[in-house]
Write a protein that holds these residues in place. Structure first.
Motif, PDB file in Angstrom:
ATOM      1  N   TYR A   5     -40.471   4.346  -1.413  1.00 53.84           N
ATOM      2  CA  TYR A   5     -39.244   3.786  -0.828  1.00 53.84           C
ATOM      3  C   TYR A   5     -38.689   2.679  -1.710  1.00 53.84           C
ATOM      4  O   TYR A   5     -37.488   2.658  -2.013  1.00 53.84           O
ATOM      5  CB  TYR A   5     -39.508   3.245   0.577  1.00 53.84           C
ATOM      6  N   TYR A   6     -39.533   1.754  -2.112  1.00 47.67           N
ATOM      7  CA  TYR A   6     -39.044   0.619  -2.898  1.00 47.67           C
ATOM      8  C   TYR A   6     -38.598   1.044  -4.297  1.00 47.67           C
ATOM      9  O   TYR A   6     -37.621   0.498  -4.829  1.00 47.67           O
ATOM     10  CB  TYR A   6     -40.108  -0.473  -2.972  1.00 47.67           C
ATOM     11  N   VAL A   7     -39.277   2.020  -4.887  1.00 44.68           N
ATOM     12  CA  VAL A   7     -38.805   2.552  -6.167  1.00 44.68           C
ATOM     13  C   VAL A   7     -37.414   3.141  -5.997  1.00 44.68           C
ATOM     14  O   VAL A   7     -36.502   2.901  -6.801  1.00 44.68           O
ATOM     15  CB  VAL A   7     -39.777   3.621  -6.716  1.00 44.68           C
ATOM     16  N   VAL A  30     -32.749   9.254  -5.330  1.00 43.46           N
ATOM     17  CA  VAL A  30     -32.780  10.374  -4.387  1.00 43.46           C
ATOM     18  C   VAL A  30     -34.094  11.135  -4.480  1.00 43.46           C
ATOM     19  O   VAL A  30     -34.621  11.618  -3.467  1.00 43.46           O
ATOM     20  CB  VAL A  30     -31.562  11.305  -4.590  1.00 43.46           C
ATOM     21  N   ASP A  31     -34.664  11.241  -5.681  1.00 42.73           N
ATOM     22  CA  ASP A  31     -35.944  11.924  -5.824  1.00 42.73           C
ATOM     23  C   ASP A  31     -37.025  11.234  -4.991  1.00 42.73           C
ATOM     24  O   ASP A  31     -37.861  11.905  -4.368  1.00 42.73           O
ATOM     25  CB  ASP A  31     -36.372  11.949  -7.294  1.00 42.73           C
ATOM     26  N   ASN A  32     -37.003   9.907  -4.979  1.00 46.39           N
ATOM     27  CA  ASN A  32     -38.004   9.169  -4.205  1.00 46.39           C
ATOM     28  C   ASN A  32     -37.688   9.185  -2.716  1.00 46.39           C
ATOM     29  O   ASN A  32     -38.595   9.312  -1.885  1.00 46.39           O
ATOM     30  CB  ASN A  32     -38.108   7.731  -4.719  1.00 46.39           C
ATOM     31  N   PHE A  33     -36.425   9.068  -2.368  1.00 46.50           N
ATOM     32  CA  PHE A  33     -36.051   9.078  -0.951  1.00 46.50           C
ATOM     33  C   PHE A  33     -36.388  10.414  -0.288  1.00 46.50           C
ATOM     34  O   PHE A  33     -36.821  10.448   0.869  1.00 46.50           O
ATOM     35  CB  PHE A  33     -34.561   8.797  -0.791  1.00 46.50           C
ATOM     36  N   LEU A  34     -36.183  11.504  -1.004  1.00 46.27           N
ATOM     37  CA  LEU A  34     -36.445  12.821  -0.411  1.00 46.27           C
ATOM     38  C   LEU A  34     -37.922  13.052  -0.133  1.00 46.27           C
ATOM     39  O   LEU A  34     -38.281  13.874   0.717  1.00 46.27           O
ATOM     40  CB  LEU A  34     -35.896  13.924  -1.326  1.00 46.27           C
ATOM     41  N   ARG A  91     -40.647   5.936   9.948  1.00 49.71           N
ATOM     42  CA  ARG A  91     -40.086   4.621   9.637  1.00 49.71           C
ATOM     43  C   ARG A  91     -38.906   4.683   8.682  1.00 49.71           C
ATOM     44  O   ARG A  91     -38.242   3.669   8.450  1.00 49.71           O
ATOM     45  CB  ARG A  91     -41.162   3.681   9.089  1.00 49.71           C
ATOM     46  N   TYR A  92     -38.638   5.858   8.124  1.00 54.00           N
ATOM     47  CA  TYR A  92     -37.528   5.980   7.172  1.00 54.00           C
ATOM     48  C   TYR A  92     -36.466   6.989   7.588  1.00 54.00           C
ATOM     49  O   TYR A  92     -35.366   6.986   7.037  1.00 54.00           O
ATOM     50  CB  TYR A  92     -38.063   6.377   5.791  1.00 54.00           C
ATOM     51  N   ARG A  93     -36.760   7.839   8.547  1.00 54.34           N
ATOM     52  CA  ARG A  93     -35.862   8.960   8.817  1.00 54.34           C
ATOM     53  C   ARG A  93     -34.514   8.541   9.402  1.00 54.34           C
ATOM     54  O   ARG A  93     -33.554   9.309   9.352  1.00 54.34           O
ATOM     55  CB  ARG A  93     -36.538   9.979   9.742  1.00 54.34           C
ATOM     56  N   LYS A  94     -34.413   7.314   9.945  1.00 51.67           N
ATOM     57  CA  LYS A  94     -33.144   6.875  10.521  1.00 51.67           C
ATOM     58  C   LYS A  94     -32.255   6.135   9.523  1.00 51.67           C
ATOM     59  O   LYS A  94     -31.055   5.976   9.772  1.00 51.67           O
ATOM     60  CB  LYS A  94     -33.401   5.992  11.746  1.00 51.67           C
ATOM     61  N   ILE A  95     -32.812   5.680   8.422  1.00 42.85           N
ATOM     62  CA  ILE A  95     -32.027   4.908   7.454  1.00 42.85           C
ATOM     63  C   ILE A  95     -31.774   5.667   6.155  1.00 42.85           C
ATOM     64  O   ILE A  95     -30.693   5.561   5.572  1.00 42.85           O
ATOM     65  CB  ILE A  95     -32.716   3.550   7.144  1.00 42.85           C
ATOM     66  N   LEU A  96     -32.729   6.480   5.705  1.00 43.07           N
ATOM     67  CA  LEU A  96     -32.563   7.117   4.399  1.00 43.07           C
ATOM     68  C   LEU A  96     -31.433   8.134   4.340  1.00 43.07           C
ATOM     69  O   LEU A  96     -30.810   8.280   3.275  1.00 43.07           O
ATOM     70  CB  LEU A  96     -33.880   7.758   3.952  1.00 43.07           C
ATOM     71  N   PRO A  97     -31.104   8.859   5.418  1.00 51.16           N
ATOM     72  CA  PRO A  97     -29.961   9.778   5.317  1.00 51.16           C
ATOM     73  C   PRO A  97     -28.673   9.082   4.889  1.00 51.16           C
ATOM     74  O   PRO A  97     -27.848   9.681   4.179  1.00 51.16           O
ATOM     75  CB  PRO A  97     -29.857  10.350   6.735  1.00 51.16           C
ATOM     76  N   TYR A  98     -28.495   7.835   5.277  1.00 51.59           N
ATOM     77  CA  TYR A  98     -27.294   7.087   4.851  1.00 51.59           C
ATOM     78  C   TYR A  98     -27.292   6.873   3.344  1.00 51.59           C
ATOM     79  O   TYR A  98     -26.274   7.090   2.680  1.00 51.59           O
ATOM     80  CB  TYR A  98     -27.252   5.750   5.584  1.00 51.59           C
ATOM     81  N   GLY A 114     -30.070   8.272  16.744  1.00 52.24           N
ATOM     82  CA  GLY A 114     -30.502   6.953  16.311  1.00 52.24           C
ATOM     83  C   GLY A 114     -30.301   6.646  14.849  1.00 52.24           C
ATOM     84  O   GLY A 114     -30.874   5.676  14.344  1.00 52.24           O
ATOM     85  N   LEU A 115     -29.497   7.434  14.156  1.00 54.40           N
ATOM     86  CA  LEU A 115     -29.269   7.181  12.728  1.00 54.40           C
ATOM     87  C   LEU A 115     -28.583   5.832  12.516  1.00 54.40           C
ATOM     88  O   LEU A 115     -27.692   5.443  13.270  1.00 54.40           O
ATOM     89  CB  LEU A 115     -28.383   8.269  12.119  1.00 54.40           C
ATOM     90  N   LYS A 116     -28.984   5.144  11.462  1.00 60.82           N
ATOM     91  CA  LYS A 116     -28.294   3.929  11.055  1.00 60.82           C
ATOM     92  C   LYS A 116     -27.041   4.311  10.251  1.00 60.82           C
ATOM     93  O   LYS A 116     -27.053   5.269   9.493  1.00 60.82           O
ATOM     94  CB  LYS A 116     -29.208   3.059  10.186  1.00 60.82           C
ATOM     95  N   TYR A 117     -25.984   3.535  10.449  1.00 59.41           N
ATOM     96  CA  TYR A 117     -24.731   3.726   9.705  1.00 59.41           C
ATOM     97  C   TYR A 117     -24.162   5.136   9.899  1.00 59.41           C
ATOM     98  O   TYR A 117     -23.623   5.748   8.977  1.00 59.41           O
ATOM     99  CB  TYR A 117     -24.918   3.431   8.212  1.00 59.41           C
TER     100      TYR A 117
END
Length: 244
Positions: free
Chosen positions: A73-75, A89-93, A100-107, A134-137
């Motif tokens: 995530y931090y990378v 995007v390679d790291n986010f996917l 803990r990431y599924r609601k923010i990373l799609p943005y 519950g998605l952010k943004y």
């Protein structure tokens, strides 16, 4: 090492890093080595020493141990901030489906596809992701989908996304309101387009002039010739686009 870990738990990151600098890595137990590197990376991150943090997070991610997901995530986040979108995007996917990431990373992933003009990937990815609760943004994600369809002049598909964005935003720019009004106008929702174009009728710029021009045509479409005439006159009186 133990003192460094104690300072880390107390969020005393400068002291923690200072202690870690005194530790010989050969003296660290194998099971503690990854945690040692992650604490170093996170300490540098909190202190906004991002170059050091990114290198250390990448080292931790390469270990594929306990902190693999958080390091990824931090990378990704640091790469995103630097405009290194493919790395991001390679790291986010890797981690997008974790709780803990599924609601923010799609943005962030949607932003990457939008900024890099990968329109087909954006539509394939984001349209389905918007069904997640519950998605952010979420409104910003709707806007980006709507803009892709708008640029393709597919106003029927753009409309629900732009409408969602405007109706769920506390503050809307004149450009955003104009895009929604123009989309409604193109899709034949003249009454709704009239309401939104009227919100722009005090602007003495290109948005105001174009709004008045299309407002006039909306009035013609609903057979209100008097208001159409007034709107055409208001558009002509603005000395911006001579063709109008």
């Amino acid at each position: 090492y133990n003192l460094a870990a104690l300072f880390f738990e107390q969020r005393r990151y400068k002291e923690s890093l200072a202690c870690m600098d005194e530790v010989f890595e050969d003296d660290i137990e194998y099971d503690d080595y990854e945690n040692h590197k992650f604490m170093q990376a996170y300490g540098h991150f909190v202190l906004e020493e991002f170059i050091e943090a990114q290198s250390l997070f990448q080292n931790v991610a390469n270990m594929r141990g306990e902190h693999y997901h958080d390091a990824s995530y931090y990378v990704g986040y640091l790469a995103f901030e630097e405009g290194e979108y493919q790395t991001a995007v390679d790291n986010f996917l890797i981690i997008e489906d974790l709780d803990r990431y599924r609601k923010i990373l799609p943005y962030y992933i949607t932003q990457i596809y939008y900024r890099t003009n990968q329109e087909d990937k954006l539509l394939d990815y984001t349209v389905s992701k918007l069904k997640v609760s519950g998605l952010k943004y979420k409104s910003q994600m709707h806007k980006m989908v709507g803009l892709v369809y708008y640029d393709r002049k597919d106003f029927g598909k753009a409309l629900p996304y732009l409408d969602y964005f405007v109706s769920h935003s506390t503050k809307v720019s004149k450009e955003d309101l104009y895009l929604l009004a123009y989309t409604q106008y193109q899709y034949g929702q003249y009454d709704k387009a009239i309401d939104n174009f009227l919100e722009l009728n005090t602007l003495e710029d290109e948005y105001g002039q174009n709004a008045m021009y299309h407002l006039a045509d909306c009035y013609l479409k609903v057979n209100d010739k008097e208001r159409a005439r007034n709107a055409f006159r208001a558009a002509a009186d603005l000395d911006i686009d001579a063709e109008i």
